[in-house]
Every structure is written in structure tokens, then in C-alpha cells.
Design a protein around this motif. Structure first.
Motif, PDB file in Angstrom:
ATOM      1  N   ALA A 337       0.824  -1.212   0.000  1.00 34.29           N
ATOM      2  CA  ALA A 337       0.000   0.000   0.000  1.00 34.29           C
ATOM      3  C   ALA A 337       0.858   1.262   0.000  1.00 34.29           C
ATOM      4  CB  ALA A 337      -0.928  -0.002   1.212  1.00 34.29           C
ATOM      5  N   LEU A 338       2.079   1.161   0.508  1.00 34.16           N
ATOM      6  CA  LEU A 338       2.989   2.316   0.568  1.00 34.16           C
ATOM      7  C   LEU A 338       3.927   2.390  -0.634  1.00 34.16           C
ATOM      8  CD1 LEU A 338       3.975   2.010   4.344  1.00 34.16           C
ATOM      9  CD2 LEU A 338       2.415   3.691   3.346  1.00 34.16           C
ATOM     10  N   SER A 339       3.930   1.347  -1.453  1.00 38.26           N
ATOM     11  CA  SER A 339       4.887   1.272  -2.562  1.00 38.26           C
ATOM     12  C   SER A 339       4.293   1.857  -3.840  1.00 38.26           C
ATOM     13  CB  SER A 339       5.297  -0.180  -2.795  1.00 38.26           C
ATOM     14  OG  SER A 339       6.176  -0.275  -3.886  1.00 38.26           O
ATOM     15  N   GLU A 340       5.118   2.561  -4.580  1.00 38.89           N
ATOM     16  CA  GLU A 340       4.672   3.149  -5.837  1.00 38.89           C
ATOM     17  C   GLU A 340       4.771   2.172  -7.004  1.00 38.89           C
ATOM     18  OE1 GLU A 340       6.809   6.730  -6.502  1.00 38.89           O
ATOM     19  OE2 GLU A 340       5.945   7.775  -4.772  1.00 38.89           O
ATOM     20  N   ASP A 341       5.601   1.134  -6.869  1.00 46.19           N
ATOM     21  CA  ASP A 341       5.701   0.147  -7.947  1.00 46.19           C
ATOM     22  C   ASP A 341       4.907  -1.110  -7.581  1.00 46.19           C
ATOM     23  OD1 ASP A 341       7.341  -1.819  -6.524  1.00 46.19           O
ATOM     24  OD2 ASP A 341       8.976  -0.384  -6.717  1.00 46.19           O
ATOM     25  N   GLY A 342       4.834  -2.046  -8.526  1.00 38.55           N
ATOM     26  CA  GLY A 342       3.995  -3.230  -8.336  1.00 38.55           C
ATOM     27  C   GLY A 342       4.705  -4.466  -7.839  1.00 38.55           C
ATOM     28  N   GLU A 343       5.970  -4.332  -7.432  1.00 38.04           N
ATOM     29  CA  GLU A 343       6.743  -5.512  -7.041  1.00 38.04           C
ATOM     30  C   GLU A 343       6.122  -6.258  -5.859  1.00 38.04           C
ATOM     31  OE1 GLU A 343       9.231  -7.270  -8.152  1.00 38.04           O
ATOM     32  OE2 GLU A 343       9.417  -6.056  -9.954  1.00 38.04           O
ATOM     33  N   LEU A 344       5.718  -5.523  -4.827  1.00 34.81           N
ATOM     34  CA  LEU A 344       5.170  -6.187  -3.647  1.00 34.81           C
ATOM     35  C   LEU A 344       3.801  -6.795  -3.922  1.00 34.81           C
ATOM     36  CD1 LEU A 344       6.337  -3.616  -0.956  1.00 34.81           C
ATOM     37  CD2 LEU A 344       7.158  -5.951  -1.252  1.00 34.81           C
ATOM     38  N   ASP A 345       3.022  -6.142  -4.765  1.00 37.16           N
ATOM     39  CA  ASP A 345       1.742  -6.733  -5.157  1.00 37.16           C
ATOM     40  C   ASP A 345       1.969  -8.017  -5.943  1.00 37.16           C
ATOM     41  OD1 ASP A 345      -0.434  -4.711  -4.337  1.00 37.16           O
ATOM     42  OD2 ASP A 345       1.029  -3.445  -5.361  1.00 37.16           O
ATOM     43  N   SER A 346       3.031  -8.032  -6.747  1.00 31.87           N
ATOM     44  CA  SER A 346       3.373  -9.245  -7.491  1.00 31.87           C
ATOM     45  C   SER A 346       3.753 -10.375  -6.532  1.00 31.87           C
ATOM     46  CB  SER A 346       4.515  -8.956  -8.462  1.00 31.87           C
ATOM     47  OG  SER A 346       4.845 -10.106  -9.224  1.00 31.87           O
ATOM     48  N   GLN A 347       4.529 -10.022  -5.458  1.00 29.60           N
ATOM     49  CA  GLN A 347       4.887 -11.030  -4.453  1.00 29.60           C
ATOM     50  C   GLN A 347       3.642 -11.554  -3.742  1.00 29.60           C
ATOM     51  OE1 GLN A 347       8.060  -9.994  -1.702  1.00 29.60           O
ATOM     52  NE2 GLN A 347       9.063  -8.739  -3.260  1.00 29.60           N
ATOM     53  N   LEU A 348       2.740 -10.637  -3.418  1.00 30.76           N
ATOM     54  CA  LEU A 348       1.503 -11.049  -2.759  1.00 30.76           C
ATOM     55  C   LEU A 348       0.698 -11.979  -3.656  1.00 30.76           C
ATOM     56  CD1 LEU A 348       0.256  -7.786  -1.006  1.00 30.76           C
ATOM     57  CD2 LEU A 348       0.562 -10.006   0.084  1.00 30.76           C
ATOM     58  N   ALA A 349       0.668 -11.669  -4.925  1.00 32.53           N
ATOM     59  CA  ALA A 349      -0.066 -12.521  -5.864  1.00 32.53           C
ATOM     60  C   ALA A 349       0.485 -13.946  -5.849  1.00 32.53           C
ATOM     61  CB  ALA A 349       0.019 -11.934  -7.273  1.00 32.53           C
ATOM     62  N   GLN A 350       1.810 -14.068  -5.778  1.00 32.84           N
ATOM     63  CA  GLN A 350       2.421 -15.396  -5.746  1.00 32.84           C
ATOM     64  C   GLN A 350       2.090 -16.134  -4.450  1.00 32.84           C
ATOM     65  OE1 GLN A 350       6.625 -15.401  -7.365  1.00 32.84           O
ATOM     66  NE2 GLN A 350       6.189 -13.199  -7.494  1.00 32.84           N
ATOM     67  N   ILE A 351       2.096 -15.397  -3.330  1.00 33.14           N
ATOM     68  CA  ILE A 351       1.759 -16.033  -2.048  1.00 33.14           C
ATOM     69  C   ILE A 351       0.301 -16.513  -2.061  1.00 33.14           C
ATOM     70  CG2 ILE A 351       1.450 -15.658   0.429  1.00 33.14           C
ATOM     71  CD1 ILE A 351       3.775 -13.674   0.311  1.00 33.14           C
TER      72      ILE A 351
END
Length: 437
Positions: A337-351
Motif C-alpha cells: 500500500a505504501l509502494s509506488e511500484d507493483g513488485e510487492l503486489d506481485s509477491q503477494l499474488a504469488q503467495i
């Protein structure tokens, strides 16, 4: 900078060095301190400090003590106007009083000039000269005149009859250190510490702080580590534990670094945000992620660690390494939610995909693609395709796998899944035809 000595202690120091103890003016006469003078006459013949001169000097000191600095200086100026009738000892004492009054009024440049004038008057009592030379060295250190520190200490040494005290060597080391002459500073501070320890005494903490700083500048981490080990044993200060852990890290001895940090933590010494984060990192890299995650979690909860992108992300990654995906998800969600890029959302998607939460995997993959700035844009397409397959949406899954196939890093697995999904889609279509016929 804090004053080197209190006003009264400064005056008493010099008067005691001359007379053996501070004495009232009424006792100052041609016969005063006969034994002291007899001893000093063995090395030099010193004129007498007459009571009428000392009385005037004492008046100046009294005025200064009462806060009347201007009046004190005026009294001394009157005395100074009669220097033609004063001997060297009396003139030296006059300049000495100027020095103390200026010093206590924080007029340090004038104090230095006055004390320098004291030792220019000859002859004067040897102990008086030595104490003034030492005060000059201290004052010049305070004022940053490092070469003068060494100069006055070396002159002091020419008057000294015995061994050079460790404190003199420490003062030299301080001056040389401040003047970036680290090798010379190392020699003097090492001598001071070794001599003190040889006498069965514990080195002053400040000496070891200086010794550590010298060897740090000399880029000798092994020596710095040894000094810090000693400081931890002698003083058990939290900062020394943390610094020792850091030196083990610099030396590549990470396991010892972790051991020291963990011991410090158990003693309650790891309290700052930086130290807590460093310890959590050590747990992470030494395959003890559960400890690191619990430490981070507690620090975030009690406000020691700021709830920012770095900390939430690292907590999530640490829970992942501990194979605690259910605990990793909330932390990574906060980070994403604090990140401007999509990397963490991509990690969440994998989890979410790995935990068979298909709808959440699809939603997280879509957020990742919407934010963009991905190291591998094919990953969220791949995850979304696999999640859509598991919800029976074969056509949409194939569209996403086709997008993933466009990216080199995800091409191979996308092609495999594409064949699998196409086969499943064909099988489903055949079953539907059979059922309808």
C-alpha cells in the motif's frame, strides 16, 4: 567545551604547586615555605614572592570571585605598571592571575597569552613552571592548537625528574589524533594504557575510547575489536556491545556478530530502531527468520520501528523465509500500500497463488500490473493465468499466459502452462459436446 578545571581548583592547583598548599596572604613572607624553596634551590635559585605583591594579586582574585572581572583586571593592571620593581617570580604570579581570571571569564585567547607569559619569566619555581606548562597544553588542546600541545608537553618533560606520567602521554595522543597524526597518537596512547595496566590499574574509559578511535582511523579493525572486547568487560556499556558487534561484522565474523548482538539484546541494550533492524537482519541472514520477524513485529507494535515501506517489506520477507505465509501477507499488504511500484503486489499474488486463494491472487496480480515498474512483467500475468485456470476460466487464463509468454523470464513456464490449459480446455469442450449429444 567543558572547562578543564573549576575556577577554585585551577587556582589551588598552581598555588599548591608553588607552596605545597594554598595559603593565606598573611603567611606569605620572605620566610614562607622555606622547606619548599630550599628543595627547589637545589635546581634553580628563585627570587622571593613578597607579601605586598601577593596582597594585590589576592585582591584581584577576590574581585573576580565576586564577579567583578573588570575591577580584577584593573587591579592587575596597576600591579603590571610596576613591573620594573618586580622580580621574575612576582611577574610570573601576576600573569598567572591574569590567566585564571581570563580563563574563568571564558576569554581563552587572553588566558593563553597570560599563561604563556608566566613561563617566559625566569627564574621561577620548577613546579610552578611545570604546572603552568601542563595547563597551557590543556588549554591549547581545548582551543584546537594541537602543535602547541605537544610543544608545551615536551618542554614540561625537560623539567621532569622522573618517569613521564601516563596522563601526559594521553594528552599528547589526543593532540596528535586531532592533528590526524594517527601513528604517533597510537604510540603514546598504547604506552599510557600499558603502563597503567602494568601498575594493576584499570585504564580510564576515555583513554580506551581514544585508543579505539586511533586504531579505527588507522584501519586496523582487529585491534579495534580487541580494544572493544576490553571495554565491554570493564565498562559493560550498551554502546560498546553494539560497536563490538559491528567490528565482528567488518571482520567478516558474522556468527560472532550475531552472538554479541543477541547477548546485548538479552541484556536490554538493543533499543534503538537502527540496532533492532540490524539484529533482525542478522537473524534473517543466519537462517533464524522467526526470531527476526518476532523482533520486528514487536518493535513495530510498540512504535520503536516506524511503520514505513522498508520495515513492513522486510517483516513480510522475514515471515516468508520462516514459511509463515499467513503472517507474511498482512505485512506485505501494508508495504504494498505504501509502494509506488507493483513488485510487492506481485509477491503477494504469488503467495495467494501458493495458498490457493485464487481470487486474491488475481486481484493482487492486477494491482501489480496497474502500478507497473516491475522487474519481470511476465510474473503477474503468469500468476493471474494460473489462478484463472484454477477457477475454470480457461479462455481468460490462456490470454494471460500468452502475455506472460512475451517476457523472456516467464516464457518457458508460460508455454508449459499454456499447453496444459489448452489440453484441459479441449477436454472440457469434448465433455460438454458429449453431454449435449
Amino acid at each position: 567545551m567543558q572547562k578543564l578545571l573549576s575556577k577554585r581548583l585551577l587556582v589551588a592547583t598552581v598555588v599548591a604547586s608553588v607552596y605545597g598548599a594554598a595559603i593565606p596572604a598573611a603567611l606569605v613572607s620572605s620566610d614562607a615555605s622555606a622547606q619548599q624553596k630550599a628543595s627547589e634551590k637545589q635546581t634553580r635559585k628563585v627570587p622571593t614572592l613578597r607579601s605586598k605583591v601577593y596582597d594585590q594579586l589576592s585582591r584581584a582574585q577576590t574581585a573576580a570571585d565576586e564577579g567583578n572581572v573588570g575591577e580584577a583586571i584593573d587591579i592587575l593592571d596597576v600591579v603590571k605598571s610596576k613591573t620594573s620593581s618586580m622580580n621574575s617570580y612576582e611577574q610570573a604570579m601576576m600573569y598567572n592571575f591574569y590567566g585564571f581570571i581570563y580563563y574563568n571569564d571564558e576569554q581563552y585567547d587572553k588566558a593563553l597569552d597570560a599563561f604563556a607569559s608566566v613561563v617566559e619569566q625566569q627564574p621561577i619555581p620548577r613546579k610552578f613552571e611545570m604546572s603552568t606548562l601542563f595547563s597551557l597544553a590543556q588549554l591549547h588542546l581545548m582551543q584546537g592548537n594541537y602543535e602547541n600541545v605537544v610543544k608545551y608537553l615536551e618542554r614540561w618533560e625537560t623539567l621532569n625528574n622522573g618517569e613521564i606520567p601516563p596522563k601526559n602521554k594521553v594528552l599528547k595522543a589526543q593532540a596528535l589524533y586531532q592533528n590526524k597524526q594517527y601513528e604517533g597518537a597510537a604510540g603514546y596512547i598504547d604506552q599510557a594504557v600499558a603502563e597503567h595496566e602494568a601498575q594493576g590499574m584499570i585504564p580510564d574509559e576515555g583513554w580506551l575510547v581514544l585508543q579505539r578511535a586511533v586504531y579505527y582511523e588507522l584501519k586496523r579493525p582487529e585491534k579495534v575489536k580487541d580494544i572493544l572486547v576490553k571495554m565491554v568487560k570493564l565498562y559493560n556499556e550498551p554502546k560498546y556491545w553494539i560497536q563490538l558487534a559491528g567490528m565482528y561484522g567488518e571482520l567478516g565474523e558474522e556468527r560472532k556478530q550475531l552472538a554479541i548482538m543477541e547477548t546485548a539484546y538479552q541484556q536490554g541494550y538493543v533499543q534503538s530502531a537502527a540496532d533492532i533492524f540490524n539484529l533482525a537482519q542478522l537473524y534473517y541472514y543466519h537462517r533464524a527468520p522467526f526470531k527476526g520477524a518476532k523482533l520486528m513485529e514487536q518493535a513495530l507494535a510498540d512504535g520503536t520501528l516506524e511503520k514505513n515501506l522498508r520495515n513492513w517489506r522486510f517483516l513480510g520477507q522475514t515471515w516468508q523465509l520462516a514459511k509463515e505465509n499467513d503472517k507474511a501477507i498482512p505485512a506485505l499488504t501494508e508495504a504494498a500500500a505504501l509502494s509506488e511500484d507493483g513488485e510487492l503486489d506481485s509477491q503477494l499474488a504469488q503467495i495467494y497463488l501458493n495458498t490457493e486463494k485464487w481470487d486474491k491472487a488475481i486481484a493482487a496480480a492486477e494491482r501489480a500490473l496497474e502500478k507497473g515498474q516491475l522487474r519481470n512483467e511476465g510474473t503477474p500475468h503468469l500468476v493471474k493465468g494460473m489462478a484463472l485456470y484454477n477457477t475454470g476460466q480457461y479462455a481468460r487464463a490462456l490470454d494471460q499466459l500468452a502475455e506472460a509468454e512475451k517476457h523472456p523470464k516467464s516464457r518457458g513456464i508460460a508455454q508449459q502452462w499454456k499447453k496444459f490449459v489448452e489440453a484441459e480446455k479441449s477436454s472440457q469442450e469434448r465433455r460438454e459436446i458429449e453431454l449435449s449429444s
